[in-house]
Scaffold this motif. Structure first.
Motif, PDB file in Angstrom:
ATOM      1  N   UNK A 144      54.042  43.021  39.122  1.00 46.84           N
ATOM      2  CA  UNK A 144      54.976  43.935  39.849  1.00 46.84           C
ATOM      3  C   UNK A 144      54.380  44.995  40.578  1.00 46.84           C
ATOM      4  N   UNK A 145      53.433  45.907  40.105  1.00 40.18           N
ATOM      5  CA  UNK A 145      52.948  46.656  40.739  1.00 40.18           C
ATOM      6  C   UNK A 145      51.717  46.537  41.972  1.00 40.18           C
ATOM      7  N   UNK A 146      51.602  45.222  42.022  1.00 35.15           N
ATOM      8  CA  UNK A 146      50.504  44.930  42.978  1.00 35.15           C
ATOM      9  C   UNK A 146      50.991  45.018  44.466  1.00 35.15           C
ATOM     10  N   UNK A 147      50.362  45.787  45.415  1.00 33.34           N
ATOM     11  CA  UNK A 147      50.579  46.128  46.789  1.00 33.34           C
ATOM     12  C   UNK A 147      50.359  44.657  47.437  1.00 33.34           C
ATOM     13  N   UNK A 148      51.205  44.683  48.417  1.00 32.59           N
ATOM     14  CA  UNK A 148      51.287  43.333  49.188  1.00 32.59           C
ATOM     15  C   UNK A 148      50.960  43.633  50.540  1.00 32.59           C
ATOM     16  N   UNK A 149      50.690  44.687  51.053  1.00 39.52           N
ATOM     17  CA  UNK A 149      50.435  45.108  52.301  1.00 39.52           C
ATOM     18  C   UNK A 149      49.518  44.298  53.311  1.00 39.52           C
ATOM     19  N   UNK A 150      48.339  43.805  52.481  1.00 37.25           N
ATOM     20  CA  UNK A 150      47.231  43.077  53.081  1.00 37.25           C
ATOM     21  C   UNK A 150      47.070  41.768  52.366  1.00 37.25           C
ATOM     22  N   UNK A 151      46.815  40.738  52.993  1.00 37.50           N
ATOM     23  CA  UNK A 151      46.771  39.421  52.357  1.00 37.50           C
ATOM     24  C   UNK A 151      45.780  39.045  51.551  1.00 37.50           C
ATOM     25  N   UNK A 152      44.581  39.586  51.970  1.00 33.43           N
ATOM     26  CA  UNK A 152      43.352  39.095  51.402  1.00 33.43           C
ATOM     27  C   UNK A 152      43.102  40.090  50.079  1.00 33.43           C
ATOM     28  N   UNK A 153      43.437  41.527  50.057  1.00 34.63           N
ATOM     29  CA  UNK A 153      43.092  41.903  48.710  1.00 34.63           C
ATOM     30  C   UNK A 153      44.235  41.533  47.785  1.00 34.63           C
ATOM     31  N   UNK A 154      45.421  41.040  48.182  1.00 33.04           N
ATOM     32  CA  UNK A 154      46.607  40.810  47.386  1.00 33.04           C
ATOM     33  C   UNK A 154      46.250  39.619  46.623  1.00 33.04           C
ATOM     34  N   UNK A 155      45.949  38.566  47.542  1.00 36.07           N
ATOM     35  CA  UNK A 155      45.294  37.281  47.052  1.00 36.07           C
ATOM     36  C   UNK A 155      44.247  37.286  45.948  1.00 36.07           C
ATOM     37  N   UNK A 156      43.232  38.281  46.399  1.00 34.54           N
ATOM     38  CA  UNK A 156      42.108  38.282  45.456  1.00 34.54           C
ATOM     39  C   UNK A 156      42.542  38.932  43.889  1.00 34.54           C
ATOM     40  N   UNK A 157      43.634  40.012  43.988  1.00 27.45           N
ATOM     41  CA  UNK A 157      44.064  40.598  42.831  1.00 27.45           C
ATOM     42  C   UNK A 157      44.894  39.579  42.112  1.00 27.45           C
ATOM     43  N   UNK A 158      45.606  38.690  42.577  1.00 28.11           N
ATOM     44  CA  UNK A 158      46.544  37.776  41.952  1.00 28.11           C
ATOM     45  C   UNK A 158      45.684  36.784  41.320  1.00 28.11           C
ATOM     46  N   UNK A 159      44.461  36.321  42.089  1.00 31.04           N
ATOM     47  CA  UNK A 159      43.555  35.360  41.745  1.00 31.04           C
ATOM     48  C   UNK A 159      42.671  36.001  40.243  1.00 31.04           C
ATOM     49  N   UNK A 160      42.351  37.152  40.371  1.00 31.04           N
ATOM     50  CA  UNK A 160      41.950  37.739  39.123  1.00 31.04           C
ATOM     51  C   UNK A 160      42.664  37.731  38.030  1.00 31.04           C
ATOM     52  N   UNK A 161      44.184  38.232  38.159  1.00 30.96           N
ATOM     53  CA  UNK A 161      44.933  38.155  37.263  1.00 30.96           C
ATOM     54  C   UNK A 161      45.223  36.788  36.779  1.00 30.96           C
ATOM     55  N   UNK A 162      45.221  35.759  37.535  1.00 30.42           N
ATOM     56  CA  UNK A 162      45.361  34.497  36.891  1.00 30.42           C
ATOM     57  C   UNK A 162      44.201  33.843  36.164  1.00 30.42           C
ATOM     58  N   UNK A 163      42.960  34.278  36.460  1.00 29.56           N
ATOM     59  CA  UNK A 163      41.734  34.244  35.586  1.00 29.56           C
ATOM     60  C   UNK A 163      41.987  34.614  34.254  1.00 29.56           C
ATOM     61  N   UNK A 164      42.278  36.011  34.439  1.00 26.99           N
ATOM     62  CA  UNK A 164      42.402  36.638  32.910  1.00 26.99           C
ATOM     63  C   UNK A 164      43.562  35.937  32.210  1.00 26.99           C
ATOM     64  N   UNK A 165      44.521  35.738  32.921  1.00 23.59           N
ATOM     65  CA  UNK A 165      45.604  34.887  32.035  1.00 23.59           C
ATOM     66  C   UNK A 165      45.232  33.738  31.325  1.00 23.59           C
ATOM     67  N   UNK A 166      44.361  32.803  32.164  1.00 27.97           N
ATOM     68  CA  UNK A 166      43.958  31.590  31.538  1.00 27.97           C
ATOM     69  C   UNK A 166      42.779  31.802  30.279  1.00 27.97           C
TER      70      UNK A 166
END
Length: 221
Positions: free
Chosen positions: A113-135
């Motif tokens: 929820x706290x992830x900023x979405x103002x720019x796509x590349x950093x947002x996707x990178x942060x989501x990908x990192x969170x997904x890797x940790x979740x796995x």
């Protein structure tokens, strides 16, 4: 004579058809699968045998009335712990990653929820990192995570995974599917949230979950 490449592609496509039928219809018999995908009973039996041996499918006892004389038909469905998919929601009001079985049972979830979405590349990178940790934290075998599906607020080209219009996100064109695939090591598909909900409504009769779309899509890869 068909080349080995074309034969492999055909087998992959046939496996996709079988898995998609089960994803959309639930546990069904080999006969129903054959009728649905228009393959011979022998071909379906061969595909099913491979998928059962790979622990992607499992057999269930037959229920209800018999369609034909003879022994009851065994139904086939996704194995409980055979394979997993990632679901990712990227909207103004929902930023979440889910790891689920191919049955749609959630096994792990991460709220971003706290992830900023103002720019796509950093947002996707942060989501990908969170997904890797979740796995990693889930303890599931990475080889059994078939793929991922990203639901994004905006209009996404389903053929390429490229975000054409960011809608409320205000993002410019970006290929979310390729970016998430590269950063997570998991094959991703991307779809606009509205379009994905309509697909789920049409296929499942309700719009409660869209994560199963990645199970079908990843079977083609």
């Amino acid at each position: 004579m068909a080349s080995s490449a074309s034969t492999t592609d055909l087998r992959r496509q046939n496996r996709h058809l079988v898995l998609r039928t089960i994803a959309e219809r639930g546990a069904v018999s080999r006969t129903v699968i054959a009728e649905t995908v228009r393959l011979t009973n022998a071909a379906v039996s061969r595909i099913v045998r491979e998928l059962v041996e790979a622990r992607l499918l499992t057999e269930y006892p037959a229920t209800g009335k018999r369609r034909h004389a003879g022994r009851p038909q065994i139904r086939l469905g996704f194995a409980a712990d055979g394979a997993f998919v990632l679901g990712m929601a990227i909207t103004l009001n929902q930023k979440e990653i889910v790891l689920a079985t191919c049955r749609g049972e959630v096994v792990a979830r991460r709220d971003c929820a706290g992830l900023p979405l103002d720019r796509p590349e950093p947002a996707l990178a942060a989501l990908a990192q969170a997904a890797v940790k979740l796995m990693a934290e889930s303890g599931k075998d990475r080889r059994r995570i078939l793929g991922g599906a990203a639901l994004i607020a905006g209009r996404v080209d389903p053929a390429t995974g490229e975000l054409r219009s960011g809608g409320p996100l205000g993002w410019r064109a970006v290929n979310a599917a390729d970016t998430l695939t590269r950063l997570t090591g998991v094959p991703f598909v991307a779809e606009g949230r509205a379009a994905a909900l309509l697909q789920a409504e049409a296929r499942q009769g309700c719009a409660t979950s869209c994560w199963s779309m990645s199970a079908c899509a990843s079977a083609r890869r």
